[in-house]
Design a protein around this motif. Structure first.
Motif, PDB file in Angstrom:
ATOM      1  N   ARG A  20       4.839  20.460 -26.714  1.00  0.00           N
ATOM      2  CA  ARG A  20       4.115  19.626 -25.745  1.00  0.00           C
ATOM      3  C   ARG A  20       5.098  19.259 -24.660  1.00  0.00           C
ATOM      4  O   ARG A  20       6.147  18.688 -24.952  1.00  0.00           O
ATOM      5  CB  ARG A  20       3.601  18.354 -26.432  1.00  0.00           C
ATOM      6  CG  ARG A  20       2.723  17.522 -25.517  1.00  0.00           C
ATOM      7  CD  ARG A  20       2.477  16.123 -26.051  1.00  0.00           C
ATOM      8  NE  ARG A  20       3.523  15.210 -25.643  1.00  0.00           N
ATOM      9  CZ  ARG A  20       3.417  13.878 -25.692  1.00  0.00           C
ATOM     10  NH1 ARG A  20       2.323  13.316 -26.171  1.00  0.00           N
ATOM     11  NH2 ARG A  20       4.413  13.106 -25.298  1.00  0.00           N
ATOM     12  N   TYR A  62       4.526   8.398 -18.521  1.00  0.00           N
ATOM     13  CA  TYR A  62       4.231   8.514 -19.950  1.00  0.00           C
ATOM     14  C   TYR A  62       4.927   9.737 -20.541  1.00  0.00           C
ATOM     15  O   TYR A  62       4.907  10.818 -19.960  1.00  0.00           O
ATOM     16  CB  TYR A  62       2.713   8.635 -20.207  1.00  0.00           C
ATOM     17  CG  TYR A  62       2.470   9.139 -21.604  1.00  0.00           C
ATOM     18  CD1 TYR A  62       2.607   8.273 -22.686  1.00  0.00           C
ATOM     19  CD2 TYR A  62       2.246  10.493 -21.853  1.00  0.00           C
ATOM     20  CE1 TYR A  62       2.488   8.744 -23.982  1.00  0.00           C
ATOM     21  CE2 TYR A  62       2.117  10.968 -23.145  1.00  0.00           C
ATOM     22  CZ  TYR A  62       2.236  10.095 -24.202  1.00  0.00           C
ATOM     23  OH  TYR A  62       2.142  10.562 -25.480  1.00  0.00           O
ATOM     24  N   ASP A  66      -0.144  16.388 -22.409  1.00  0.00           N
ATOM     25  CA  ASP A  66      -0.930  15.178 -22.692  1.00  0.00           C
ATOM     26  C   ASP A  66      -1.099  14.351 -21.413  1.00  0.00           C
ATOM     27  O   ASP A  66      -0.114  13.869 -20.850  1.00  0.00           O
ATOM     28  CB  ASP A  66      -0.175  14.356 -23.761  1.00  0.00           C
ATOM     29  CG  ASP A  66      -0.958  13.158 -24.249  1.00  0.00           C
ATOM     30  OD1 ASP A  66      -2.012  12.846 -23.661  1.00  0.00           O
ATOM     31  OD2 ASP A  66      -0.505  12.531 -25.235  1.00  0.00           O
ATOM     32  N   HIS A  97      -2.879  11.575 -21.350  1.00  0.00           N
ATOM     33  CA  HIS A  97      -2.944  10.183 -21.823  1.00  0.00           C
ATOM     34  C   HIS A  97      -4.092   9.389 -21.199  1.00  0.00           C
ATOM     35  O   HIS A  97      -3.903   8.254 -20.752  1.00  0.00           O
ATOM     36  CB  HIS A  97      -1.591   9.488 -21.604  1.00  0.00           C
ATOM     37  CG  HIS A  97      -1.127   8.725 -22.797  1.00  0.00           C
ATOM     38  ND1 HIS A  97      -0.861   7.378 -22.764  1.00  0.00           N
ATOM     39  CD2 HIS A  97      -0.910   9.110 -24.070  1.00  0.00           C
ATOM     40  CE1 HIS A  97      -0.473   6.977 -23.973  1.00  0.00           C
ATOM     41  NE2 HIS A  97      -0.499   8.011 -24.786  1.00  0.00           N
ATOM     42  N   ASP A 113      -6.315  14.676 -24.032  1.00  0.00           N
ATOM     43  CA  ASP A 113      -6.711  13.347 -23.547  1.00  0.00           C
ATOM     44  C   ASP A 113      -6.772  13.248 -22.022  1.00  0.00           C
ATOM     45  O   ASP A 113      -6.130  12.397 -21.402  1.00  0.00           O
ATOM     46  CB  ASP A 113      -5.766  12.273 -24.112  1.00  0.00           C
ATOM     47  CG  ASP A 113      -5.948  12.078 -25.606  1.00  0.00           C
ATOM     48  OD1 ASP A 113      -6.708  12.850 -26.223  1.00  0.00           O
ATOM     49  OD2 ASP A 113      -5.350  11.145 -26.159  1.00  0.00           O
ATOM     50  N   GLU A 123      -7.155  10.533 -30.228  1.00  0.00           N
ATOM     51  CA  GLU A 123      -6.221   9.614 -30.892  1.00  0.00           C
ATOM     52  C   GLU A 123      -6.619   8.150 -30.747  1.00  0.00           C
ATOM     53  O   GLU A 123      -6.131   7.312 -31.509  1.00  0.00           O
ATOM     54  CB  GLU A 123      -4.789   9.838 -30.401  1.00  0.00           C
ATOM     55  CG  GLU A 123      -4.576   9.486 -28.947  1.00  0.00           C
ATOM     56  CD  GLU A 123      -3.156   9.756 -28.463  1.00  0.00           C
ATOM     57  OE1 GLU A 123      -2.716  10.909 -28.549  1.00  0.00           O
ATOM     58  OE2 GLU A 123      -2.497   8.816 -28.013  1.00  0.00           O
TER      59      GLU A 123
END
Ligand code: GCO
Ligand code: MG
Length: 396
Positions: free
Chosen positions: A147, A159, A204, A206, A231, A256
């Protein structure tokens, strides 16, 4: 067999973990993970004050019944705090069941569907070159899926690139989707050119993008052949996935932040995602996740359970037992733990050449050194928060 005691162990070997220990009159006990990053003591209090007293005297063998008693029998249901507390209990009960039977939990879940579970690891950096260097190191270590995240120029903290543990007050990151949407496709172009096509790549977002932004990003990334984009949209915006899914061939993952199967259901039943990645510690444990896996299997969706360093090795083992048992396993997010964690948690997934291996120890396969755990007292810690350039609150 009867439950005689529920003990909560809060320990901080580098970061906070909450462990549930359920003891029985047979001498067999089990451990479960109940860690909710940044809200650890809220879960510990729910367990000690409200759930422990109503478990004493129950037969730990009846996991489904106990699960439902806590979920719907006690009226207040759902939400991260209660579902994390329930997850800790659930995992500890599976651990007990396995130890009693003398069998690993995967065996109780139907037995092994595979010999090893493909995993991915996080790589992040302040610039493209740092990401490449770290990626090459991980590939050399055997990883077959990564990732990748990078700091976005002009923003203060991004992030996945900032240390997010042991913060006494939340660190404030800046967020603006414009430079992000420019940088990420450039990152993937660079990384593919540097490391080739041999490794699976994941990113990701987020939960930060709007639907049009998410479509733009997913389409731009199509040519870099991601395993999935994670996400992209807020967890509340399940309807947004309908537009998104119809406009891109980049595989999508989500889950998640879900706390029950009903939150995941709209995405699953309409095949709006390709990977469901709930967190076993936040969704009520193995009992709920195996139902979600079965729903996902029905609709041709694979699993990629959440597996960051902020849930304990007990949770990582719970992930792995399910990964081994189910037919629709996709990939497992994995974190290597530092030595302090290994002093407390004896046992966890074993990494070998890009895959995770599981032992055939009875139960989940993790013992806790409670004396070592006590050497690492709880440290108050927050997750970071994010704000837009004008100072308004944004999803972290
Ligand atoms: C992931 C997650 C984590 C979460 C963290 C919150 O994909 O691993 O997004 O990095 O942010 O678990 O506590
Ligand atoms: Mg994530």
């Amino acid at each position: 067999m009867k439950i005689t005691n529920l003990k909560v162990i809060v320990t901080s070997p580098g970061r906070n973990y909450v462990v549930v220990k359920i003891e029985t009159d047979s001498g067999i006990y089990g451990y479960g993970d109940a860690t909710l990053n940044g809200r650890e003591l809220a879960v510990a209090e729910a367990l000690e004050e409200y759930l422990a007293p109503i478990l004493i005297g129950r037969n730990p063998d009846n996991i489904e019944d106990i699960w439902n008693y806590i979920y719907k029998g006690t009226y207040w249901r759902g939400g991260p705090v209660l579902m994390t507390a329930l997850a800790g209990i659930d995992m500890a009960l599976w651990d007990i069941k396995g130890k009693k039977a003398g069998l690993p939990v995967y065996s109780l879940l139907g037995g092994k569907s595979r010999e090893k579970a493909l995993c991915y690891s996080h790589v992040s950096g302040n610039d493209f070159e740092e990401v490449k260097e770290k990626a090459l190191k991980k590939i050399e270590a055997g990883y077959k899926a990564l990732r990748i995240q990078v700091a976005i120029p002009g923003l203060d903290g991004t992030y996945g690139t900032v240390e997010d543990d042991a913060l006494e007050l939340p660190f404030v990151e800046k967020w603006d989707s414009k430079p992000y949407l420019k940088t990420i496709p450039e990152l993937f172009k660079y990384i593919r050119a540097e490391i080739g096509d041999g490794v699976h790549l994941i990113h990701d977002s987020h939960e930060r993008l709007t639907v049009p932004e998410a479509i733009k990003l997913a389409r731009k990334l199509e040519k870099y052949d991601l395993l999935f984009l994670e996400d992209l949209l807020k967890p509340e915006n399940r309807e947004g996935f309908r537009q998104l899914k119809s406009q891109t061939s980049t595989p999508l993952a989500m889950g998640e932040l879900f706390n029950t199967r009903w939150e995941a259901l709209p995405l699953i039943k309409d095949q709006l995602i390709d990977y469901i990645r709930c967190d076993l510690s936040h969704i009520g444990g193995i009992t709920e996740a195996k139902k979600i896996a079965a729903l996902a299997e029905t609709f041709h969706i694979k699993t990629a359970w959440h597996g960051p360093a902020d849930i304990s090795p007990v949770a990582h083992l719970a992930n792995l037992h399910l990964d081994f048992a189910i037919a629709n396993f996709g990939i497992q997010e994995f974190a290597q733990f530092p030595k302090e964690v290994k002093e407390v948690f004896k046992g966890g997934p074993e990494f070998e050449d890009g895959y995770l291996k599981i032992s055939d120890k009875p139960g989940l396969g993790c013992e806790i050194d409670e004396e070592a755990a006590a050497e690492y007292p709880y440290q108050k810690a927050y997750l970071p928060v994010a704000e837009a350039l004008d100072g308004s609150v944004h999803e972290w």
